[in-house]
Structures are given as structure tokens and as C-alpha cells.
Design a protein around this motif. Structure first.
Motif, PDB file in Angstrom:
ATOM      1  N   THR A 152      39.886  16.865   2.213  1.00  0.00           N
ATOM      2  CA  THR A 152      38.822  16.884   1.217  1.00  0.00           C
ATOM      3  C   THR A 152      39.343  16.738  -0.214  1.00  0.00           C
ATOM      4  OG1 THR A 152      37.538  18.295   2.697  1.00  0.00           O
ATOM      5  CG2 THR A 152      36.805  18.158   0.411  1.00  0.00           C
ATOM      6  N   PRO A 153      40.412  17.433  -0.635  1.00  0.00           N
ATOM      7  CA  PRO A 153      40.895  17.251  -2.009  1.00  0.00           C
ATOM      8  C   PRO A 153      41.314  15.814  -2.306  1.00  0.00           C
ATOM      9  CG  PRO A 153      41.795  19.261  -1.080  1.00  0.00           C
ATOM     10  CD  PRO A 153      41.142  18.533   0.055  1.00  0.00           C
ATOM     11  N   LEU A 154      41.985  15.166  -1.351  1.00  0.00           N
ATOM     12  CA  LEU A 154      42.375  13.778  -1.570  1.00  0.00           C
ATOM     13  C   LEU A 154      41.151  12.876  -1.654  1.00  0.00           C
ATOM     14  CD1 LEU A 154      44.439  11.562  -1.857  1.00  0.00           C
ATOM     15  CD2 LEU A 154      44.681  11.518   0.637  1.00  0.00           C
ATOM     16  N   ALA A 155      40.162  13.110  -0.804  1.00  0.00           N
ATOM     17  CA  ALA A 155      38.932  12.317  -0.851  1.00  0.00           C
ATOM     18  C   ALA A 155      38.214  12.513  -2.187  1.00  0.00           C
ATOM     19  CB  ALA A 155      38.019  12.705   0.311  1.00  0.00           C
ATOM     20  N   LEU A 156      38.178  13.747  -2.666  1.00  0.00           N
ATOM     21  CA  LEU A 156      37.559  14.020  -3.959  1.00  0.00           C
ATOM     22  C   LEU A 156      38.337  13.357  -5.096  1.00  0.00           C
ATOM     23  CD1 LEU A 156      36.365  17.731  -3.804  1.00  0.00           C
ATOM     24  CD2 LEU A 156      35.030  15.797  -4.642  1.00  0.00           C
ATOM     25  N   PRO A 195      48.244   4.456 -12.629  1.00  0.00           N
ATOM     26  CA  PRO A 195      47.221   3.643 -11.950  1.00  0.00           C
ATOM     27  C   PRO A 195      46.921   2.342 -12.698  1.00  0.00           C
ATOM     28  CG  PRO A 195      46.166   5.412 -13.164  1.00  0.00           C
ATOM     29  CD  PRO A 195      47.653   5.613 -13.332  1.00  0.00           C
ATOM     30  N   LEU A 196      47.912   1.475 -12.841  1.00  0.00           N
ATOM     31  CA  LEU A 196      47.749   0.275 -13.653  1.00  0.00           C
ATOM     32  C   LEU A 196      46.779  -0.720 -13.013  1.00  0.00           C
ATOM     33  CD1 LEU A 196      48.491  -1.394 -16.110  1.00  0.00           C
ATOM     34  CD2 LEU A 196      50.469  -2.268 -14.841  1.00  0.00           C
ATOM     35  N   LEU A 197      46.989  -1.033 -11.730  1.00  0.00           N
ATOM     36  CA  LEU A 197      46.132  -2.023 -11.080  1.00  0.00           C
ATOM     37  C   LEU A 197      44.681  -1.551 -10.991  1.00  0.00           C
ATOM     38  CD1 LEU A 197      45.849  -4.742  -9.742  1.00  0.00           C
ATOM     39  CD2 LEU A 197      46.542  -3.704  -7.560  1.00  0.00           C
ATOM     40  N   PRO A 198      44.396  -0.314 -10.553  1.00  0.00           N
ATOM     41  CA  PRO A 198      42.999   0.138 -10.586  1.00  0.00           C
ATOM     42  C   PRO A 198      42.404   0.117 -11.987  1.00  0.00           C
ATOM     43  CG  PRO A 198      44.315   1.613  -9.232  1.00  0.00           C
ATOM     44  CD  PRO A 198      45.270   0.701  -9.930  1.00  0.00           C
ATOM     45  N   TRP A 241      36.898   0.695  -6.756  1.00  0.00           N
ATOM     46  CA  TRP A 241      37.008   1.923  -5.967  1.00  0.00           C
ATOM     47  C   TRP A 241      37.931   1.713  -4.775  1.00  0.00           C
ATOM     48  CZ3 TRP A 241      34.025   3.566  -1.284  1.00  0.00           C
ATOM     49  CH2 TRP A 241      34.229   4.920  -0.990  1.00  0.00           C
ATOM     50  N   ALA A 242      37.798   0.571  -4.110  1.00  0.00           N
ATOM     51  CA  ALA A 242      38.667   0.279  -2.978  1.00  0.00           C
ATOM     52  C   ALA A 242      40.118   0.113  -3.422  1.00  0.00           C
ATOM     53  CB  ALA A 242      38.176  -0.984  -2.262  1.00  0.00           C
ATOM     54  N   VAL A 243      40.333  -0.501  -4.597  1.00  0.00           N
ATOM     55  CA  VAL A 243      41.695  -0.629  -5.127  1.00  0.00           C
ATOM     56  C   VAL A 243      42.273   0.751  -5.436  1.00  0.00           C
ATOM     57  CG1 VAL A 243      43.059  -1.492  -7.074  1.00  0.00           C
ATOM     58  CG2 VAL A 243      41.338  -2.958  -6.011  1.00  0.00           C
ATOM     59  N   GLY A 244      41.430   1.664  -5.934  1.00  0.00           N
ATOM     60  CA  GLY A 244      41.888   3.026  -6.163  1.00  0.00           C
ATOM     61  C   GLY A 244      42.267   3.733  -4.870  1.00  0.00           C
ATOM     62  N   LEU A 245      41.512   3.493  -3.803  1.00  0.00           N
ATOM     63  CA  LEU A 245      41.872   4.059  -2.506  1.00  0.00           C
ATOM     64  C   LEU A 245      43.224   3.517  -2.039  1.00  0.00           C
ATOM     65  CD1 LEU A 245      38.439   3.849  -0.609  1.00  0.00           C
ATOM     66  CD2 LEU A 245      39.420   5.818  -1.797  1.00  0.00           C
ATOM     67  N   ARG A 246      43.421   2.219  -2.239  1.00  0.00           N
ATOM     68  CA  ARG A 246      44.704   1.621  -1.836  1.00  0.00           C
ATOM     69  C   ARG A 246      45.839   2.173  -2.688  1.00  0.00           C
ATOM     70  NH1 ARG A 246      48.286   0.804   0.526  1.00  0.00           N
ATOM     71  NH2 ARG A 246      49.186  -1.070   1.450  1.00  0.00           N
ATOM     72  N   LEU A 298      36.877  10.729  -7.680  1.00  0.00           N
ATOM     73  CA  LEU A 298      36.824  11.031  -9.115  1.00  0.00           C
ATOM     74  C   LEU A 298      37.664  10.056  -9.933  1.00  0.00           C
ATOM     75  CD1 LEU A 298      37.105  14.929  -9.001  1.00  0.00           C
ATOM     76  CD2 LEU A 298      35.086  13.582  -9.600  1.00  0.00           C
ATOM     77  N   LEU A 299      38.637   9.414  -9.298  1.00  0.00           N
ATOM     78  CA  LEU A 299      39.480   8.463 -10.021  1.00  0.00           C
ATOM     79  C   LEU A 299      38.643   7.332 -10.614  1.00  0.00           C
ATOM     80  CD1 LEU A 299      42.492   7.655 -10.625  1.00  0.00           C
ATOM     81  CD2 LEU A 299      42.331   6.189  -8.593  1.00  0.00           C
ATOM     82  N   ASP A 300      37.602   6.927  -9.902  1.00  0.00           N
ATOM     83  CA  ASP A 300      36.786   5.789 -10.340  1.00  0.00           C
ATOM     84  C   ASP A 300      36.150   6.018 -11.709  1.00  0.00           C
ATOM     85  OD1 ASP A 300      35.159   3.264  -9.838  1.00  0.00           O
ATOM     86  OD2 ASP A 300      33.573   4.764  -9.968  1.00  0.00           O
ATOM     87  N   PRO A 301      35.359   7.085 -11.942  1.00  0.00           N
ATOM     88  CA  PRO A 301      34.778   7.254 -13.278  1.00  0.00           C
ATOM     89  C   PRO A 301      35.802   7.547 -14.365  1.00  0.00           C
ATOM     90  CG  PRO A 301      34.287   9.160 -11.903  1.00  0.00           C
ATOM     91  CD  PRO A 301      34.877   8.122 -11.000  1.00  0.00           C
TER      92      PRO A 301
END
Length: 344
Positions: free
Chosen positions: A138-142, A229-232, A79-84, A146-149
Motif C-alpha cells: 500500500t505505501p508504494l502504491a500510494l 524522476p527526470l523522465l516522469p 502516470w504509467a511512466v512514474g510507475l515504471r 501521489l508522484l503524479d500530482p
């Protein structure tokens, strides 16, 4: 101009949308999955009660809890990698602890409390994000949540394709990997973000968590994907493999490792785990995972030991979720900086 045939004219008057199911699709999926599981338990009750664990089997279950706990830490890191990847600057340790702390909320009715909690932490960016620009719309946070699942499901299907390539599964695994191309993934993620935002806004369960969030229609509300999103995705692959290692420990606990080749176990697990993640049903995928696992592998080995493996795995992962959340909250309670970040 000749008139349309009566049959065609009547078909055109059929509503394009079917009426919603009473109680919603989630309720019916849950009831069907649990009903199927209960029927299997009833039909195999005698054989299931005959399953016994020796000391080595109990040790394997303890190892399974540890492996499942480690997989949750990797999931928090993913999840943190997705944020990065979204060009945010997560505080790595805090982000993993926040993920573990909110993970237990997925078992609450509605299945969106954990998402709402993470969105709120991201919007209050000074809690989890470093750097001068910590305000997140909010859209970016969402989208980042959502990227994680979505990546986890894609990773699991890719693993299923690799494990079942001789059975014709590669196309199933390639499709979600192609969908992650920004050209197609951008509109998909935006649509999911808007749908989830409406769900959070109208649900009385999550209103206390999302009240006071910035307006999604502001000019800064949009987001653009920075690429593929290769690394995540690779970190999510590692997470799913460690998740499977906890399941494999349950297989070893009941001495079922010789009943099927390990690629077949991996294929069945990946498909069942993905279904439990994406199919609307009981919180935590309860019933859906077990039902799909029985359908996928039930014809290849006896149902009683398969049920024992599935039920023990459910116990193992639930205990791991509980330990992860309690550890993260205890860590936050003992550390003032973590407590100030709202993780406790």
C-alpha cells in the motif's frame, strides 16, 4: 539565574498550533475563492454578457476540448511512466485507460476518490502490472499515485519560471526541482504517503475503496526512490503544455491573443493551474484556478474577457474529463480483458 521577562514567558505559553478552522481549510478556501469569483462576475456582468462567439470562436472551443482530451491521455501516460520509474511494470494501455476512467472521480466531494481507486488497482497488481511480481504494498502504491500530482505541480512551476524569467520567477521554478532530489524528496513523499493513507483509512467516503488493502506496517511496506524522476517530470512538462494549449484555444476563441504576450498568458495559466492542483478547495480546483488567474492577470487586461476565457476553459476541461472517462469505460465494457481489470 534571572527570570524571563513577563512578555517572553507569556509568549512561550501560546499554543504552537492554531485551532482548526470550523469545517476545515478546504471549505474556507472554497468559499473565499467562489466568493471572489462571484464578486467579479457580478461586477462585470454587463460586459461579460456582451462577449460573443462567432463560428470561428466556437471552433476554437471544440479544438480546446480535443487538446484537453489529448492532455489527459498524456497525463495517463505520465502516470504509467512514474510507475515504471518505481521499477514496476505497468501494462501501458491498461494504465492509461485506468487513469482516464478514474479521473472523473476527482470531482466528488473529498477530492480523494480518484487516488483511492488508483491505489486499489495498484495493490491488486495483477490488473495493471505485468511480470511475475505484481504484488504492490500500500505505501508504494500510494507513493506512485501521489508522484503524479507532485511532478505535475513541479513541471507547471518550472514552466512558469521559464515564461516569467524576466519578472523574477526563476527561483520559484527552481525550488520544486531541487526538492525532487531524492535526499529531500524521499522523506517528503513518505510523509505525504502516511498522511494520505490515514486520510483514506478514516474517511467513510473512501472506506469501500480501500477496505481489504494490505497492512502498511508490514515489513515489505517501505519504498526507496530509484533516483531523480527526470523522465516522469519531462512527460509532465509535456502534459502541462498541452493543458495550456487547451487554455490558449479559449484565448483565441475570444480574440484575446493580442491583449497579452503569450509568455504572460503561460505564466498566469501555470500559476493558476498549480494553485488549483495543490491548494485545498473545491474538487477539480473549481474557483481556485479562476481566482488566481484573475489576481495574476486582472491588472493587465479587462476583467470581462478574462472571465469569459476562464469560464469557457472550465467548461472545456470539464467536458474533456467527462469524455475521457466515458470513452475509457465504454472501451472497457466492450473489451473483456479491460473489464476483468476492473476499469469499467
Amino acid at each position: 539565574m534571572p527570570s524571563l521577562p513577563p512578555l517572553w514567558s507569556s509568549l512561550r505559553r501560546v499554543p504552537s498550533r492554531l485551532p482548526p478552522l470550523p469545517g476545515g481549510a478546504r471549505l474556507w478556501v472554497t468559499l473565499l475563492s467562489l466568493g471572489f469569483l462571484l464578486a467579479a462576475l457580478k461586477g462585470n456582468a454587463e460586459q461579460l454578457l456582451a462577449q460573443r462567439l462567432d463560428p470561428q470562436g466556437w471552433l476554437w472551443l471544440v479544438i480546446g476540448v480535443g487538446l484537453s482530451l489529448l492532455s489527459l491521455v498524456i497525463n495517463g501516460l505520465a502516470w504509467a511512466v512514474g510507475l515504471r520509474w518505481f521499477r514496476l511494470r505497468p501494462r501501458w494501455g491498461l494504465s492509461v485507460r485506468a487513469y482516464l476512467s478514474t479521473n472523473l472521480l476527482k470531482y466528488l466531494p473529498g477530492g480523494i476518490w480518484h487516488l483511492a481507486a488508483r491505489v486499489r488497482l495498484l495493490v491488486q497488481g495483477d490488473r495493471l502490472l505485468a511480470g511475475p511480481a505484481t504484488s504492490v504494498a500500500t505505501p508504494l502504491a500510494l507513493a506512485a499515485t501521489l508522484l503524479d500530482p507532485l511532478l505535475a505541480a513541479s513541471a507547471a512551476l518550472a514552466i512558469a519560471a521559464a515564461a516569467g524569467w524576466r519578472s523574477g520567477w526563476p527561483l520559484l521554478g527552481l525550488l520544486p526541482l531541487l526538492v525532487l532530489v531524492p535526499r529531500w524528496f524521499q522523506p517528503l513523499l513518505q510523509r505525504l504517503e502516511r498522511s494520505r493513507e490515514r486520510q483514506l483509512a478514516r474517511s467513510p467516503q473512501t472506506q469501500p475503496l480501500v477496505q481489504g488493502l494490505p497492512d502498511a506496517d508490514s515489513s515489505s511496506a517501505g519504498f526507496l526512490l530509484p533516483g531523480y524522476p527526470l523522465l516522469p517530470l519531462l512527460v509532465q512538462v509535456l502534459f502541462v503544455l498541452f493543458r495550456f494549449s487547451g487554455f490558449a484555444a479559449c484565448v483565441l476563441a475570444f480574440d484575446q491573443q493580442l491583449s497579452l504576450p503569450w509568455p504572460a498568458w503561460l505564466l498566469g495559466f501555470a500559476l493558476a493551474w498549480t494553485a488549483g492542483l495543490v491548494v485545498p478547495g473545491a474538487p477539480g480546483g473549481l474557483g481556485v484556478f479562476e481566482a488566481v488567474l484573475l489576481v495574476q492577470l486582472g491588472g493587465q487586461l479587462a476583467e470581462a474577457p478574462l472571465l469569459a476565457v476562464a469560464l469557457s476553459y472550465r467548461l472545456v476541461v470539464t467536458l474533456a474529463d467527462l469524455l475521457a472517462a466515458l470513452t475509457a469505460r465504454l472501451d472497457a465494457a466492450l473489451d473483456p480483458p479491460l473489464r476483468n481489470c476492473g476499469i469499467s
